[in-house]
Write a protein that holds these residues in place. Structure first.
Motif, PDB file in Angstrom:
ATOM      1  N   ILE A   1       0.727  -1.354   0.230  1.00  0.00           N
ATOM      2  CA  ILE A   1       0.563  -0.275  -0.162  1.00  0.00           C
ATOM      3  C   ILE A   1       1.042   1.293   0.066  1.00  0.00           C
ATOM      4  N   ALA A   2       2.133   1.522   0.968  1.00  0.00           N
ATOM      5  CA  ALA A   2       2.614   2.498   0.856  1.00  0.00           C
ATOM      6  C   ALA A   2       3.912   2.661  -0.395  1.00  0.00           C
TER       7      ALA A   2
ATOM      8  N   THR B   1      20.982  20.920  13.318  1.00  0.00           N
ATOM      9  CA  THR B   1      19.567  21.478  14.060  1.00  0.00           C
ATOM     10  C   THR B   1      18.981  19.762  15.023  1.00  0.00           C
ATOM     11  N   PHE B   2      18.604  19.975  16.196  1.00  0.00           N
ATOM     12  CA  PHE B   2      17.853  19.005  17.027  1.00  0.00           C
ATOM     13  C   PHE B   2      16.768  19.390  17.193  1.00  0.00           C
ATOM     14  N   TYR B   3      15.430  18.376  17.591  1.00  0.00           N
ATOM     15  CA  TYR B   3      14.236  18.600  17.876  1.00  0.00           C
ATOM     16  C   TYR B   3      13.674  17.531  18.852  1.00  0.00           C
ATOM     17  N   PRO B   4      14.440  17.631  20.207  1.00  0.00           N
ATOM     18  CA  PRO B   4      13.915  17.611  21.085  1.00  0.00           C
ATOM     19  C   PRO B   4      12.517  16.600  21.760  1.00  0.00           C
ATOM     20  N   ASN B   5      11.376  16.962  21.141  1.00  0.00           N
ATOM     21  CA  ASN B   5      10.354  16.562  21.217  1.00  0.00           C
ATOM     22  C   ASN B   5       9.531  16.020  19.768  1.00  0.00           C
ATOM     23  N   LYS B   6      10.869  15.571  19.356  1.00  0.00           N
ATOM     24  CA  LYS B   6      10.529  14.094  17.693  1.00  0.00           C
ATOM     25  C   LYS B   6      11.384  13.649  17.710  1.00  0.00           C
ATOM     26  N   VAL B   7      11.695  13.139  19.467  1.00  0.00           N
ATOM     27  CA  VAL B   7      13.571  11.984  19.466  1.00  0.00           C
ATOM     28  C   VAL B   7      12.403  11.251  18.461  1.00  0.00           C
ATOM     29  N   PHE B   8      11.764   9.968  18.573  1.00  0.00           N
ATOM     30  CA  PHE B   8      11.225   8.524  18.708  1.00  0.00           C
ATOM     31  C   PHE B   8      10.522   8.916  17.165  1.00  0.00           C
ATOM     32  N   ILE B   9      10.768   9.885  16.492  1.00  0.00           N
ATOM     33  CA  ILE B   9      10.068   9.472  14.683  1.00  0.00           C
ATOM     34  C   ILE B   9      10.828   8.675  14.222  1.00  0.00           C
ATOM     35  N   PRO B  10      11.671   8.632  14.003  1.00  0.00           N
ATOM     36  CA  PRO B  10      12.267   7.804  12.942  1.00  0.00           C
ATOM     37  C   PRO B  10      12.679   6.348  12.625  1.00  0.00           C
ATOM     38  N   MET B  11      11.759   5.958  14.514  1.00  0.00           N
ATOM     39  CA  MET B  11      12.458   4.302  15.112  1.00  0.00           C
ATOM     40  C   MET B  11      12.281   3.566  13.442  1.00  0.00           C
ATOM     41  N   GLY B  12      10.207   3.857  13.850  1.00  0.00           N
ATOM     42  CA  GLY B  12       9.294   3.120  12.787  1.00  0.00           C
ATOM     43  C   GLY B  12      10.378   2.567  11.311  1.00  0.00           C
ATOM     44  N   VAL B  13      10.150   4.064  10.961  1.00  0.00           N
ATOM     45  CA  VAL B  13      10.547   3.589   9.327  1.00  0.00           C
ATOM     46  C   VAL B  13      11.803   3.548   9.171  1.00  0.00           C
ATOM     47  N   ILE B  14      13.103   3.786   9.939  1.00  0.00           N
ATOM     48  CA  ILE B  14      13.676   2.579  10.273  1.00  0.00           C
ATOM     49  C   ILE B  14      13.942   1.537  10.542  1.00  0.00           C
ATOM     50  N   ILE B  15      13.278   0.964  11.128  1.00  0.00           N
ATOM     51  CA  ILE B  15      13.258  -0.045  11.202  1.00  0.00           C
ATOM     52  C   ILE B  15      12.370  -1.019  10.342  1.00  0.00           C
ATOM     53  N   PHE B  16      11.636  -0.696   9.411  1.00  0.00           N
ATOM     54  CA  PHE B  16      11.508  -1.058   8.835  1.00  0.00           C
ATOM     55  C   PHE B  16      12.169  -0.940   7.394  1.00  0.00           C
TER      56      PHE B  16
ATOM     57  N   ASN C   1      -7.917  10.535   3.634  1.00  0.00           N
ATOM     58  CA  ASN C   1      -6.173  11.144   4.135  1.00  0.00           C
ATOM     59  C   ASN C   1      -6.267   9.894   5.851  1.00  0.00           C
ATOM     60  N   LEU C   2      -6.066   8.897   5.172  1.00  0.00           N
ATOM     61  CA  LEU C   2      -5.685   8.545   6.751  1.00  0.00           C
ATOM     62  C   LEU C   2      -4.069   8.560   6.727  1.00  0.00           C
ATOM     63  N   ALA C   3      -3.769   8.018   5.613  1.00  0.00           N
ATOM     64  CA  ALA C   3      -2.476   8.557   6.469  1.00  0.00           C
ATOM     65  C   ALA C   3      -1.334   8.375   5.147  1.00  0.00           C
ATOM     66  N   THR C   4       0.009   8.890   5.304  1.00  0.00           N
ATOM     67  CA  THR C   4       0.796   9.036   3.939  1.00  0.00           C
ATOM     68  C   THR C   4       1.470   8.071   3.905  1.00  0.00           C
ATOM     69  N   PHE C   5       2.514   8.198   3.228  1.00  0.00           N
ATOM     70  CA  PHE C   5       3.731   7.171   3.302  1.00  0.00           C
ATOM     71  C   PHE C   5       4.735   6.878   4.013  1.00  0.00           C
ATOM     72  N   THR C   6       5.560   7.688   4.724  1.00  0.00           N
ATOM     73  CA  THR C   6       6.471   7.166   5.805  1.00  0.00           C
ATOM     74  C   THR C   6       4.603   7.004   7.281  1.00  0.00           C
ATOM     75  N   ASN C   7       3.615   7.740   7.823  1.00  0.00           N
ATOM     76  CA  ASN C   7       3.212   6.731   8.482  1.00  0.00           C
ATOM     77  C   ASN C   7       2.938   5.265   8.180  1.00  0.00           C
ATOM     78  N   ILE C   8       2.632   4.941   6.982  1.00  0.00           N
ATOM     79  CA  ILE C   8       2.392   3.952   6.191  1.00  0.00           C
ATOM     80  C   ILE C   8       3.278   2.512   6.747  1.00  0.00           C
ATOM     81  N   ILE C   9       5.234   3.183   6.288  1.00  0.00           N
ATOM     82  CA  ILE C   9       5.335   1.638   6.460  1.00  0.00           C
ATOM     83  C   ILE C   9       6.376   2.017   7.941  1.00  0.00           C
TER      84      ILE C   9
END
Length: 370
Positions: free
Chosen positions: A98-99, A174-189, A305-313
């Motif tokens: 789907i992605a 750059t560093f965004y402390p409130n978004k530190v966990f965002i990359p996890m799912g995509v990188i695992i995929f 409009n439920l999800a985007t490419f990176t949301n899904i993966i």
């Protein structure tokens, strides 16, 4: 020389399976948190996946029978374990298809019309193209799949060497402390390649080389992802597109389209074969189960409009990766006592390791949902 050739083939299978179209989304999620945090995730998750690949490799070596992960799950933890593995694989495979359909629609629309306005319609047209291509024995799709490893590796390196010379080092600070966990799912995929570890072992004529093949085959994607992220984030900064090739010229958009096409072909044929071989569903019905469900879900997600490419993966990587990781850990612990042959290598395991890895994946799931 023969052993070296087989080792190279085994490494190519494992590394090539990991280096799929998932890497198209890594720079975007890394840019959301900052390059240093993203690189940290690439390293830590890479180490965890390497450990899991070694655990699964040991499971393979402890069995005289030629089981894939579902068969190993049934052998060591029963039919419920096999069902859980199937659920994990099905969720991962459908999510990826789907992605990639979402990504193809947006990329082809951008290539032809300089806008993503027609991504739904073009995604449907791409679905028609790929189903026609795959109908009738899937031989043509398997030919696309067989060249996929080389194609994606070449594409990744072309992008890296093109963008590296234009890197702005300020974009890497750059560093965004409130978004530190965002990359996890995509990188695992992007790292997941459990499905091909059995094929990796079969490519060798010497089980003593299996551990080396796993280590090198897991290390290559790490190098590719690290360099690609450095080049793309260093070039775009915080403005990395969700599918990063969309921010480049038509040539690179075309490369992104080819990357997703080869990944779609590989997963499509693999999922149809799984229904056919493991569920004993005739291939024509398996073909419909895969392609019809993907189309319906794609149209639903795009229309609402439920999800985007990176949301899904990201969700797929977190949930399916967590399911398969936990099963591998439990199988390995039992296989150490119930295996029917002595393996060429063994990796220590205990409940602390199991709990730590499970916590990492659970955290990834929670953050993706949030």
């Amino acid at each position: 020389m023969k052993k070296r050739g087989n080792l190279f083939a085994a490494i190519a299978i494992l590394a090539g399976t990991a280096i799929g179209a998932g890497y198209l989304g890594i720079p975007y999620v890394v840019a959301q948190s900052g390059f240093a945090i993203g690189l940290f995730h690439i390293v830590i998750i890479g180490i965890v996946i390497l450990l899991l690949n070694l655990y699964y490799g040991e499971i393979i070596l402890r069995s005289k029978e030629h089981h894939h992960l579902p068969g190993q799950a049934e052998k060591y933890i029963g039919k419920k374990g096999k069902i859980i593995v199937f659920i994990g694989i099905l969720f991962l495979s459908y999510s990826a298809l789907i992605a990639y359909l979402v990504g193809e629609g947006e990329s082809i629309s951008a290539l032809l019309f300089n806008t993503s306005k027609y991504s739904l319609q073009i995604g449907i047209l791409f679905w028609i193209f790929i189903t026609v291509l795959s109908y009738g024995g899937l031989k043509r799709l398997k030919k696309v799949e067989s060249y996929g490893v080389s194609i994606m590796a070449i594409i990744a390196m072309i992008i890296v060497f093109t963008l590296l010379k234009n890197v702005n080092t300020e974009n890497l600070t750059t560093f965004y402390p409130n978004k530190v966990f965002i990359p996890m799912g995509v990188i695992i995929f992007a790292y997941l390649a459990f499905s091909e570890l059995k094929e990796t072992s079969l490519a060798l004529n010497n089980n003593k080389l299996f551990k080396r093949a796993i280590i090198i085959g897991t290390f290559i994607p790490f190098i590719v992802y690290a360099l690609l992220t450095l080049a793309v984030v260093g070039y775009f900064g915080a403005n990395v597109p969700e599918i990063f090739t969309l921010g480049l010229n038509r040539f690179f958009i075309s490369l992104g389209i080819i990357t997703m096409l080869t990944s779609f072909a590989a997963i499509n044929t693999s999922l149809i074969d799984m229904y056919d071989f493991d569920f004993k569903i005739p291939k024509q019905y398996a073909f419909l189960l895969v392609n019809a469900i993907v189309l319906v879900l794609f149209i639903t997600i795009k229309t609402l409009n439920l999800a985007t490419f990176t949301n899904i993966i990201g969700i797929a990587g977190s949930i399916s990766g967590g399911i398969l990781a936990l099963v591998i850990l439990l199988i390995n612990k039992r296989a150490k006592y119930l295996g029917d042959r002595k393996p060429e290598f063994s990796v220590p395991i205990n409940w602390f390791i199991i709990l730590t890895i499970s916590t990492i994946f659970a955290l990834a799931v929670i953050m993706e949902i949030i």
